[in-house]
Write an enzyme that holds these catalytic residues in place. Sequence first.
Site, PDB file in Angstrom:
ATOM      1  CE  LYS A 133      31.874 -35.883 -21.531  1.00 10.99           C
ATOM      2  NZ  LYS A 133      31.052 -36.470 -22.623  1.00 10.99           N
ATOM      3  CE1 TYR A 184      31.252 -35.560 -18.160  1.00 14.37           C
ATOM      4  CE2 TYR A 184      32.331 -33.488 -17.586  1.00 14.37           C
ATOM      5  CZ  TYR A 184      31.386 -34.182 -18.323  1.00 14.37           C
ATOM      6  OH  TYR A 184      30.570 -33.511 -19.201  1.00 14.37           O
TER       7      TYR A 184
END
Length: 300
Positions: A174, A170
């Site tokens: 991001k 993640y």
Amino acid sequence: MGICAGRVVIVTGAGRGIGREHALEFARQGARVVVNDLGTGPGGEGGSGAPALEVVAEIEALGGQAVANCDDVSDWGGAARLVKTAVSAYGRLDVLVNNAGFLRDRMLVSMTEQDWDDVVRVHLKGHFLPLRHAAAYWRESAKAGERVTGRVINTSSGAGLLGSVGQANYSAAKAGIAALTQVAAAELGRYGVTVNAIAPAARTRMTEEVFAATMARPESGFDPMDPANIAPLVVWLGSEGSGHVTGRVFEVEGGSIALATGWRHGERAERDGRWDPADVGDAVDGLLAAAPSPEPVYGA
């Protein structure tokens, strides 16, 4: 009328949580909204058109206009159909809010290849593809002599800016979204398009365990983790009035908006010619002594 009156907006992942609040606030501010959501579970499992249709019904109950779209934003054809949905339904596209995503949290030594691929696909590729097709639409509009005031708002994260233990997939996705935002802003400005990103903190299905203990402030009744707190900044960034702001990343939670400054050129050690490996250590120590300490990784 509102600050987005007449504008046509796509919001991905708009069936629940932060995306739902974006869609509702855009509608309150006069926009016509394409509500995109696959209706999957928190880890990307399953799928249902019900969440998107429910948000459309909420917007119509407010007196607004909205249509549902359940295409997969990480699929080339699905992302293309999403943009076509906006143009077919309302004749134009003005704003793209990339918000869709899910979590597969694991410590790095336990993360599977599938955990990595799925999260990077949905978050990073799922940002690139709608942006790619929207950008092509705006480029053709600009070349045809139309006035373009395109706005893209991407969704990064504090995990992407600083890292987060147990979220290597993640965090990497991001961080990639933050870099994609800067590149897209530089490339698309010529067509009348701005591209910015947010790093939000709010209570959603993905973060409800993290923020479970965060309650409304008793003196005011204000809930700092309410996902509705994120929408005002996003809606303003989607308005024509934000045209002077591009290539920026904003941290936003509760009643707070902060401008993240990101990587910058720092202290430098130089010599005439190639470094001797034996001398590099002293040079690096000098750079570290002169530089500010890095922000800690979340969860470290």
